[in-house]
Design a protein around this motif. Structure first.
Motif, PDB file in Angstrom:
ATOM      1  N   ASN A  65      40.371  48.220  35.775  1.00 17.52           N
ATOM      2  CA  ASN A  65      39.815  48.324  34.428  1.00 17.52           C
ATOM      3  C   ASN A  65      40.331  47.210  33.528  1.00 17.52           C
ATOM      4  O   ASN A  65      39.592  46.694  32.671  1.00 17.52           O
ATOM      5  CB  ASN A  65      40.155  49.684  33.812  1.00 17.52           C
ATOM      6  N   PHE A  68      38.327  44.119  34.240  1.00 18.90           N
ATOM      7  CA  PHE A  68      37.009  44.185  33.604  1.00 18.90           C
ATOM      8  C   PHE A  68      37.116  43.939  32.095  1.00 18.90           C
ATOM      9  O   PHE A  68      36.270  43.247  31.505  1.00 18.90           O
ATOM     10  CB  PHE A  68      36.358  45.543  33.871  1.00 18.90           C
ATOM     11  N   ASP A  69      38.155  44.490  31.473  1.00 24.05           N
ATOM     12  CA  ASP A  69      38.357  44.269  30.038  1.00 24.05           C
ATOM     13  C   ASP A  69      38.626  42.793  29.742  1.00 24.05           C
ATOM     14  O   ASP A  69      38.097  42.233  28.767  1.00 24.05           O
ATOM     15  CB  ASP A  69      39.526  45.116  29.526  1.00 24.05           C
ATOM     16  N   GLU A  70      39.445  42.163  30.580  1.00 25.06           N
ATOM     17  CA  GLU A  70      39.770  40.747  30.385  1.00 25.06           C
ATOM     18  C   GLU A  70      38.531  39.869  30.559  1.00 25.06           C
ATOM     19  O   GLU A  70      38.367  38.863  29.864  1.00 25.06           O
ATOM     20  CB  GLU A  70      40.860  40.306  31.355  1.00 25.06           C
ATOM     21  N   LEU A  71      37.649  40.249  31.459  1.00 25.92           N
ATOM     22  CA  LEU A  71      36.425  39.486  31.658  1.00 25.92           C
ATOM     23  C   LEU A  71      35.556  39.479  30.406  1.00 25.92           C
ATOM     24  O   LEU A  71      34.847  38.510  30.131  1.00 25.92           O
ATOM     25  CB  LEU A  71      35.629  40.057  32.842  1.00 25.92           C
ATOM     26  N   ASN A  72      35.622  40.559  29.662  1.00 27.45           N
ATOM     27  CA  ASN A  72      34.813  40.666  28.449  1.00 27.45           C
ATOM     28  C   ASN A  72      35.368  39.858  27.283  1.00 27.45           C
ATOM     29  O   ASN A  72      34.655  39.629  26.301  1.00 27.45           O
ATOM     30  CB  ASN A  72      34.692  42.136  28.035  1.00 27.45           C
ATOM     31  N   THR A  73      36.628  39.443  27.392  1.00 29.37           N
ATOM     32  CA  THR A  73      37.265  38.748  26.261  1.00 29.37           C
ATOM     33  C   THR A  73      37.714  37.331  26.588  1.00 29.37           C
ATOM     34  O   THR A  73      38.274  36.656  25.737  1.00 29.37           O
ATOM     35  CB  THR A  73      38.483  39.552  25.768  1.00 29.37           C
ATOM     36  N   THR A  77      36.730  31.440  32.855  1.00 28.06           N
ATOM     37  CA  THR A  77      37.364  32.129  33.975  1.00 28.06           C
ATOM     38  C   THR A  77      37.500  31.169  35.164  1.00 28.06           C
ATOM     39  O   THR A  77      36.721  30.220  35.295  1.00 28.06           O
ATOM     40  CB  THR A  77      36.541  33.352  34.405  1.00 28.06           C
ATOM     41  N   ARG A  81      32.335  35.092  36.735  1.00 30.88           N
ATOM     42  CA  ARG A  81      32.697  36.429  36.292  1.00 30.88           C
ATOM     43  C   ARG A  81      32.237  37.488  37.302  1.00 30.88           C
ATOM     44  O   ARG A  81      32.944  38.456  37.574  1.00 30.88           O
ATOM     45  CB  ARG A  81      32.067  36.716  34.929  1.00 30.88           C
ATOM     46  N   GLU A  82      31.046  37.269  37.848  1.00 28.05           N
ATOM     47  CA  GLU A  82      30.507  38.236  38.797  1.00 28.05           C
ATOM     48  C   GLU A  82      31.377  38.335  40.047  1.00 28.05           C
ATOM     49  O   GLU A  82      31.571  39.428  40.596  1.00 28.05           O
ATOM     50  CB  GLU A  82      29.080  37.855  39.194  1.00 28.05           C
ATOM     51  N   HIS A  85      34.615  40.156  39.116  1.00 26.26           N
ATOM     52  CA  HIS A  85      34.266  41.571  38.954  1.00 26.26           C
ATOM     53  C   HIS A  85      34.084  42.246  40.311  1.00 26.26           C
ATOM     54  O   HIS A  85      34.619  43.338  40.566  1.00 26.26           O
ATOM     55  CB  HIS A  85      32.987  41.680  38.119  1.00 26.26           C
TER      56      HIS A  85
END
Length: 215
Positions: A65, A68-73, A77, A81-82, A85
């Protein structure tokens, strides 16, 4: 061209590598506990082992989790991202399968733990080691892609061995076990063990996709 130049010049967040490595460590912890559960199995102790594995599995959920949170902010990267994830999710899936094995053992309370199950649990541990090595190579792919590829190949080979072990066990189970309830219990537990190695092989496939893109 401009986007490519921007990607090369903009610093990429390295925080994902430690998180992915921690997820790999969680798999090893869970597999060690599973081996202990099976090798020292008693119907009375199974629930305590399952509770310990469940705690490890929850720690893995928190890590995935967090990814996933870090990917949103995170703006830039290290990989798509995919792919990050998918990799984090699949690492968590391996631990989920280990937890599923322990849950079935604790709830079903079979009369015995066949040697074949011990062998499959050891294969899951092997997968955990190979996954950890492969994840360690992610931040140096351009230098040592061949090492990551080798660990992915190991995962494929382990899964093949686990599949053979599972099929042999099922054949023996139906030939030698007369208690229909025990057949159902042991069949479901062994299936979950084999599925854990399937998930581990999928980790290797995701890493191979990353290698193709970035190595």
């Amino acid at each position: 061209m401009k986007n490519s130049l921007l990607n090369r010049l903009t610093p990429k967040e390295p925080k994902f590598f430690p998180l992915l490595k921690e997820l790999a460590v969680v798999i090893q912890k869970a597999s060690d506990l599973l081996i202990d559960l099976i090798d020292h199995y008693t119907p009375e102790s199974a629930m305590e082992h399952y509770k310990m594995i469940k705690e490890v599995e929850r720690a893995g959920d928190k890590l995935s989790n967090k990814v996933f949170d870090e990917l949103n902010t995170t703006f830039i990267t290290p990989f798509d991202r995919e792919d990050i994830h998918s990799l984090a999710g699949k690492l968590d899936d391996v631990t989920d399968r280990i937890n599923g094995c322990a849950r079935r053992i604790a709830f079903y309370k079979p009369q015995r733990m066949p040697k074949s199950m011990s062998r499959m649990a050891l294969m899951i541990k092997e997968c955990g080691v190979s996954i950890s090595h492969a994840v360690e190579e992610l931040d140096v792919l351009k230098k040592n892609a061949h090492k990551a590829k080798a660990y992915c190949k190991e995962l494929h080979e382990i899964e093949n061995r686990a599949d053979d072990e599972y099929q042999s066990f099922i054949m023996e189970l139906f030939e030698c076990e007369n208690d229909s309830k025990e057949i159902i219990k042991l069949k479901e537990i062994s299936y979950e063990l084999e599925r854990a190695t399937d998930e581990a092989e999928q980790v290797g496939k995701i890493i191979k996709t990353i290698i193709v893109k970035y190595a």
